[in-house]
Design a protein around this motif. Structure first.
Motif, PDB file in Angstrom:
ATOM      1  N   TYR A 105      10.899   3.745  -1.476  1.00 10.57           N
ATOM      2  CA  TYR A 105       9.575   3.718  -1.297  1.00 10.57           C
ATOM      3  C   TYR A 105       9.106   4.473  -2.562  1.00 10.57           C
ATOM      4  CZ  TYR A 105       9.215  -1.172   0.359  1.00 10.57           C
ATOM      5  OH  TYR A 105       9.265  -2.301   0.733  1.00 10.57           O
ATOM      6  N   LEU A 106       9.480   5.684  -2.363  1.00 10.67           N
ATOM      7  CA  LEU A 106       9.262   6.641  -2.840  1.00 10.67           C
ATOM      8  C   LEU A 106       9.034   6.366  -4.432  1.00 10.67           C
ATOM      9  CD1 LEU A 106      10.589  10.106  -1.285  1.00 10.67           C
ATOM     10  CD2 LEU A 106       8.273   9.160  -1.407  1.00 10.67           C
ATOM     11  N   GLY A 107      10.616   5.768  -5.367  1.00 11.79           N
ATOM     12  CA  GLY A 107      10.667   4.748  -6.742  1.00 11.79           C
ATOM     13  C   GLY A 107       9.675   4.512  -6.950  1.00 11.79           C
ATOM     14  N   GLU A 108       9.026   3.607  -5.730  1.00 12.93           N
ATOM     15  CA  GLU A 108       7.997   2.220  -6.232  1.00 12.93           C
ATOM     16  C   GLU A 108       6.883   3.232  -7.781  1.00 12.93           C
ATOM     17  OE1 GLU A 108       7.063  -1.060  -4.496  1.00 12.93           O
ATOM     18  OE2 GLU A 108       9.135  -0.250  -5.569  1.00 12.93           O
ATOM     19  N   SER A 109       6.853   2.112  -8.309  1.00 18.43           N
ATOM     20  CA  SER A 109       5.883   2.760  -9.473  1.00 18.43           C
ATOM     21  C   SER A 109       4.207   2.532  -8.633  1.00 18.43           C
ATOM     22  CB  SER A 109       6.386   2.671 -10.577  1.00 18.43           C
ATOM     23  OG  SER A 109       5.176   2.990 -11.558  1.00 18.43           O
ATOM     24  N   LEU A 110       3.734   3.524  -8.446  1.00 17.78           N
ATOM     25  CA  LEU A 110       2.089   3.243  -8.164  1.00 17.78           C
ATOM     26  C   LEU A 110       1.322   3.381  -8.882  1.00 17.78           C
ATOM     27  CD1 LEU A 110       3.070   3.168  -4.106  1.00 17.78           C
ATOM     28  CD2 LEU A 110       2.032   1.125  -5.360  1.00 17.78           C
ATOM     29  N   SER A 111       1.081   3.273 -10.542  1.00 20.14           N
ATOM     30  CA  SER A 111       0.443   3.756 -11.140  1.00 20.14           C
ATOM     31  C   SER A 111      -0.433   2.986 -11.159  1.00 20.14           C
ATOM     32  CB  SER A 111       1.050   4.190 -12.830  1.00 20.14           C
ATOM     33  OG  SER A 111       1.850   4.479 -12.942  1.00 20.14           O
ATOM     34  N   PRO A 112      -2.044   2.961 -11.009  1.00 22.21           N
ATOM     35  CA  PRO A 112      -2.965   2.486 -11.545  1.00 22.21           C
ATOM     36  C   PRO A 112      -2.803   1.319 -12.643  1.00 22.21           C
ATOM     37  CG  PRO A 112      -3.615   4.541 -11.559  1.00 22.21           C
ATOM     38  CD  PRO A 112      -2.818   4.816 -11.198  1.00 22.21           C
ATOM     39  N   PRO A 113      -2.996   0.264 -12.865  1.00 15.84           N
ATOM     40  CA  PRO A 113      -3.262  -0.263 -14.703  1.00 15.84           C
ATOM     41  C   PRO A 113      -3.645   0.478 -15.229  1.00 15.84           C
ATOM     42  CG  PRO A 113      -4.821  -1.338 -13.035  1.00 15.84           C
ATOM     43  CD  PRO A 113      -4.626   0.253 -12.263  1.00 15.84           C
ATOM     44  N   ALA A 114      -3.760   1.089 -17.145  1.00 17.06           N
ATOM     45  CA  ALA A 114      -4.171   1.283 -17.582  1.00 17.06           C
ATOM     46  C   ALA A 114      -6.014   1.225 -18.446  1.00 17.06           C
ATOM     47  CB  ALA A 114      -3.429   1.357 -19.229  1.00 17.06           C
ATOM     48  N   ALA A 115      -6.087   2.525 -17.884  1.00 17.20           N
ATOM     49  CA  ALA A 115      -7.559   2.273 -18.376  1.00 17.20           C
ATOM     50  C   ALA A 115      -8.235   1.670 -19.725  1.00 17.20           C
ATOM     51  CB  ALA A 115      -8.120   3.843 -19.031  1.00 17.20           C
ATOM     52  N   GLY A 116      -9.137   1.017 -19.646  1.00 19.27           N
ATOM     53  CA  GLY A 116      -9.259  -0.102 -20.176  1.00 19.27           C
ATOM     54  C   GLY A 116      -8.593  -1.133 -20.214  1.00 19.27           C
ATOM     55  N   ALA A 117      -7.899  -1.600 -19.524  1.00 19.30           N
ATOM     56  CA  ALA A 117      -6.754  -3.484 -19.205  1.00 19.30           C
ATOM     57  C   ALA A 117      -8.071  -3.244 -18.332  1.00 19.30           C
ATOM     58  CB  ALA A 117      -5.671  -3.063 -18.165  1.00 19.30           C
ATOM     59  N   SER A 118      -8.801  -3.743 -17.391  1.00 23.40           N
ATOM     60  CA  SER A 118     -10.113  -3.735 -16.477  1.00 23.40           C
ATOM     61  C   SER A 118     -11.326  -3.344 -17.158  1.00 23.40           C
ATOM     62  CB  SER A 118      -9.428  -4.035 -15.176  1.00 23.40           C
ATOM     63  OG  SER A 118     -10.631  -3.256 -14.971  1.00 23.40           O
ATOM     64  N   ALA A 119     -12.543  -4.166 -16.466  1.00 20.37           N
ATOM     65  CA  ALA A 119     -13.589  -3.154 -17.091  1.00 20.37           C
ATOM     66  C   ALA A 119     -14.213  -2.455 -16.052  1.00 20.37           C
ATOM     67  CB  ALA A 119     -14.569  -4.308 -16.434  1.00 20.37           C
ATOM     68  N   ASP A 120     -13.051  -2.793 -14.528  1.00 19.61           N
ATOM     69  CA  ASP A 120     -13.688  -2.139 -13.467  1.00 19.61           C
ATOM     70  C   ASP A 120     -12.627  -0.433 -13.876  1.00 19.61           C
ATOM     71  OD1 ASP A 120     -15.568  -3.615 -12.933  1.00 19.61           O
ATOM     72  OD2 ASP A 120     -13.377  -4.189 -11.513  1.00 19.61           O
ATOM     73  N   ALA A 121     -13.261   0.344 -13.009  1.00 14.19           N
ATOM     74  CA  ALA A 121     -12.538   1.540 -13.130  1.00 14.19           C
ATOM     75  C   ALA A 121     -10.467   1.625 -13.361  1.00 14.19           C
ATOM     76  CB  ALA A 121     -12.760   3.193 -11.978  1.00 14.19           C
ATOM     77  N   PRO A 122     -10.326   1.862 -13.280  1.00 11.50           N
ATOM     78  CA  PRO A 122      -8.605   1.426 -13.049  1.00 11.50           C
ATOM     79  C   PRO A 122      -7.919   2.238 -11.816  1.00 11.50           C
ATOM     80  CG  PRO A 122      -8.714   3.295 -15.223  1.00 11.50           C
ATOM     81  CD  PRO A 122      -9.439   2.583 -14.533  1.00 11.50           C
ATOM     82  N   VAL A 123      -7.975   1.315 -11.021  1.00 10.48           N
ATOM     83  CA  VAL A 123      -7.698   1.478  -9.433  1.00 10.48           C
ATOM     84  C   VAL A 123      -6.786   0.754  -8.881  1.00 10.48           C
ATOM     85  CG1 VAL A 123      -8.136   1.788  -6.946  1.00 10.48           C
ATOM     86  CG2 VAL A 123      -9.990   2.885  -8.514  1.00 10.48           C
ATOM     87  N   LEU A 124      -5.369   1.383  -8.485  1.00  7.13           N
ATOM     88  CA  LEU A 124      -4.198   0.713  -7.563  1.00  7.13           C
ATOM     89  C   LEU A 124      -4.203   0.708  -5.954  1.00  7.13           C
ATOM     90  CD1 LEU A 124      -1.184  -0.830  -8.352  1.00  7.13           C
ATOM     91  CD2 LEU A 124      -1.151   1.107  -6.720  1.00  7.13           C
ATOM     92  N   VAL A 125      -4.812  -0.394  -6.089  1.00  7.63           N
ATOM     93  CA  VAL A 125      -4.924  -0.914  -4.724  1.00  7.63           C
ATOM     94  C   VAL A 125      -3.841  -1.529  -2.996  1.00  7.63           C
ATOM     95  CG1 VAL A 125      -6.988  -1.391  -1.982  1.00  7.63           C
ATOM     96  CG2 VAL A 125      -7.288  -1.079  -4.667  1.00  7.63           C
ATOM     97  N   TYR A 126      -3.720  -0.766  -2.575  1.00  9.52           N
ATOM     98  CA  TYR A 126      -1.650  -1.341  -1.854  1.00  9.52           C
ATOM     99  C   TYR A 126      -2.149  -1.107  -0.220  1.00  9.52           C
ATOM    100  CZ  TYR A 126       0.019   3.223  -1.433  1.00  9.52           C
ATOM    101  OH  TYR A 126      -0.004   4.735  -1.493  1.00  9.52           O
ATOM    102  N   ALA A 127      -1.235  -1.972   0.647  1.00 13.84           N
ATOM    103  CA  ALA A 127      -1.748  -1.910   2.294  1.00 13.84           C
ATOM    104  C   ALA A 127      -0.122  -2.326   2.639  1.00 13.84           C
ATOM    105  CB  ALA A 127      -2.391  -3.035   2.726  1.00 13.84           C
ATOM    106  N   ASN A 128       0.229  -2.119   3.626  1.00 15.12           N
ATOM    107  CA  ASN A 128       1.630  -1.957   4.429  1.00 15.12           C
ATOM    108  C   ASN A 128       1.779  -2.614   5.732  1.00 15.12           C
ATOM    109  OD1 ASN A 128       4.444  -2.122   4.669  1.00 15.12           O
ATOM    110  ND2 ASN A 128       3.576  -0.495   5.727  1.00 15.12           N
ATOM    111  N   PHE A 129       2.008  -4.074   6.120  1.00 12.37           N
ATOM    112  CA  PHE A 129       2.017  -4.677   6.861  1.00 12.37           C
ATOM    113  C   PHE A 129       2.770  -4.428   7.554  1.00 12.37           C
ATOM    114  CE2 PHE A 129      -2.311  -5.007   6.212  1.00 12.37           C
ATOM    115  CZ  PHE A 129      -2.986  -5.198   7.360  1.00 12.37           C
ATOM    116  N   VAL A 130       3.529  -4.953   8.885  1.00  9.93           N
ATOM    117  CA  VAL A 130       4.961  -5.646   9.559  1.00  9.93           C
ATOM    118  C   VAL A 130       4.398  -6.510  10.341  1.00  9.93           C
ATOM    119  CG1 VAL A 130       4.943  -3.403  11.097  1.00  9.93           C
ATOM    120  CG2 VAL A 130       6.414  -4.599  10.697  1.00  9.93           C
ATOM    121  N   THR A 131       5.477  -7.759  10.441  1.00 10.10           N
ATOM    122  CA  THR A 131       4.990  -8.789  11.133  1.00 10.10           C
ATOM    123  C   THR A 131       6.011  -9.815  11.441  1.00 10.10           C
ATOM    124  OG1 THR A 131       3.896 -11.464  10.912  1.00 10.10           O
ATOM    125  CG2 THR A 131       5.556 -10.152   8.758  1.00 10.10           C
TER     126      THR A 131
END
Ligand SMILES: NC(=O)c1ccc[n+]([C@@H]2O[C@H](COP(=O)([O-])OP(=O)(O)OC[C@H]3O[C@@H](n4cnc5c(N)ncnc54)[C@H](OP(=O)(O)O)[C@@H]3O)[C@@H](O)[C@H]2O)c1
Length: 284
Positions: free
Chosen positions: A27-53
């Motif tokens: 998971y260090l190797g995951e790309s967790l870059s937020p979307p490029a600016a302009g891709a959405s109307a809002d500030a580019p943010v990447l929101v992620y969560a982790n659960f164990v079930t």
């Protein structure tokens, strides 16, 4: 970290072709870059969560004495390693009052700093090698504002803010302010909404938000369409129990609950050979 070389491996099942991958660094190797600016109307943010079930959908069980806890055997060092690798990417760890109270009582361990544990040094280094601050900011969601703010946050120079709502007790807002803790009042309440939390934190320049929160915030983040990615460990065990938590609390989600599998790894070595799956889902 693990004694046998085989214990370092997981099998990538999706996307194909199936192949062996090293657990450490997965998971260090995951790309967790937020979307490029302009891709959405809002500030580019990447929101992620982790659960164990568990296989029967439990994330926590409630004992006869009313105490809620993680089911025995649900988490393990391999899942914990990946949880900490996801932390390394974060500009801000989002937690809540329930967790701070559990930390203060000793019923849950500390997850407020990156690189914790004897084998966490490489995780901390991964972060600083990329020019990130040693430790991420921390946002605390709370309606009651019954908050034991741990000393480790100041000791590690982590910017901290408490997000609450207009329904919060005024005296506690003032008491926290007097104690030097910043409190941001978001919507009407009683609960902080996912959209409001993301807007506040994006406004402070946080672009990668790791939700270390529970069923209430996950449901709100999905409902508001602000969750980007869900990492899910599926333990190959049934837990049962009369009273339990699942990943979500609140009303039916409908279309907002749809997610798309982007990765699936089989970890055969976990839990005495019963194994577990590491899944990643994208929203939107
Ligand atoms: N297996 C897993 O992956 C996993 C993941 C997460 C949690 N869990 C477990 O599941 C059980 C329930 O989770 P939980 O404690 O996180 O439940 P929760 O109901 O989501 O949150 C607990 C408390 O945190 C505060 N809070 C959470 N979201 C908030 C929001 N949007 N706005 C304002 N305050 C908010 C509230 O307390 P105050 O207002 O009083 O501060 C709330 O009562 C626990 O035993 C937990 O350890 C398991």
């Amino acid at each position: 970290m693990f004694s046998s070389p085989m214990l370092h491996e997981v099998v990538q099942l999706f996307p194909p072709p199936a192949r062996k991958r090293r657990l450490e660094g997965l998971y260090l190797g995951e790309s967790l870059s937020p979307p490029a600016a302009g891709a959405s109307a809002d500030a580019p943010v990447l929101v992620y969560a982790n659960f164990v079930t568990s296989l029967d959908g439990r994330i926590a069980v409630t004992d006869a004495d009313g105490a809620t806890r993680l089911p025995e055997g649900l988490t393990n060092p391999r899942d914990w390693r990946l949880f900490r690798e996801l932390q390394a990417h974060a500009d801000c760890l989002v937690t809540h009052g329930g967790y701070l109270r559990a930390l203060a009582s000793g019923s849950l361990g500390n997850v407020l700093q990156v690189g914790l544990g004897a084998d966490g040094a490489d995780i901390a280094r991964w972060r600083t090698d990329r020019g990130m601050t040693a430790q991420p900011a921390v946002a605390i969601l709370s309606a009651s504002l019954d908050l034991p703010v741990p000393d480790s946050l100041a000791a590690n120079r982590q910017p901290v803010c408490v997000l609450t709502t207009a329904a919060a007790p005024r005296d506690r807002v003032e008491a926290l302010g007097k104690a030097g803790v910043e409190v941001v009042v978001t919507g009407p309440g009683p609960w902080v909404r996912g959209r409001d939390a993301v807007d506040v934190l994006a406004g402070r320049g946080c672009r990668r938000l790791y939700l270390q929160t529970g069923p209430r915030m996950l449901a709100s983040a999905l409902r508001d369409g602000v969750l980007s990615r869900l990492y899910l460990t599926i333990s190959h065990r049934m837990v049962g129990g009369e009273h339990f938590d699942t990943m979500l609390r609140g009303g039916v989600l409908g279309e907002a609950g749809k997610v798309r599998l982007s990765a699936l790894y089989l970890d055969e070595a976990a839990d005495g050979g019963c194994g577990q799956l590491f899944a990643c889902f994208e929203t939107g």
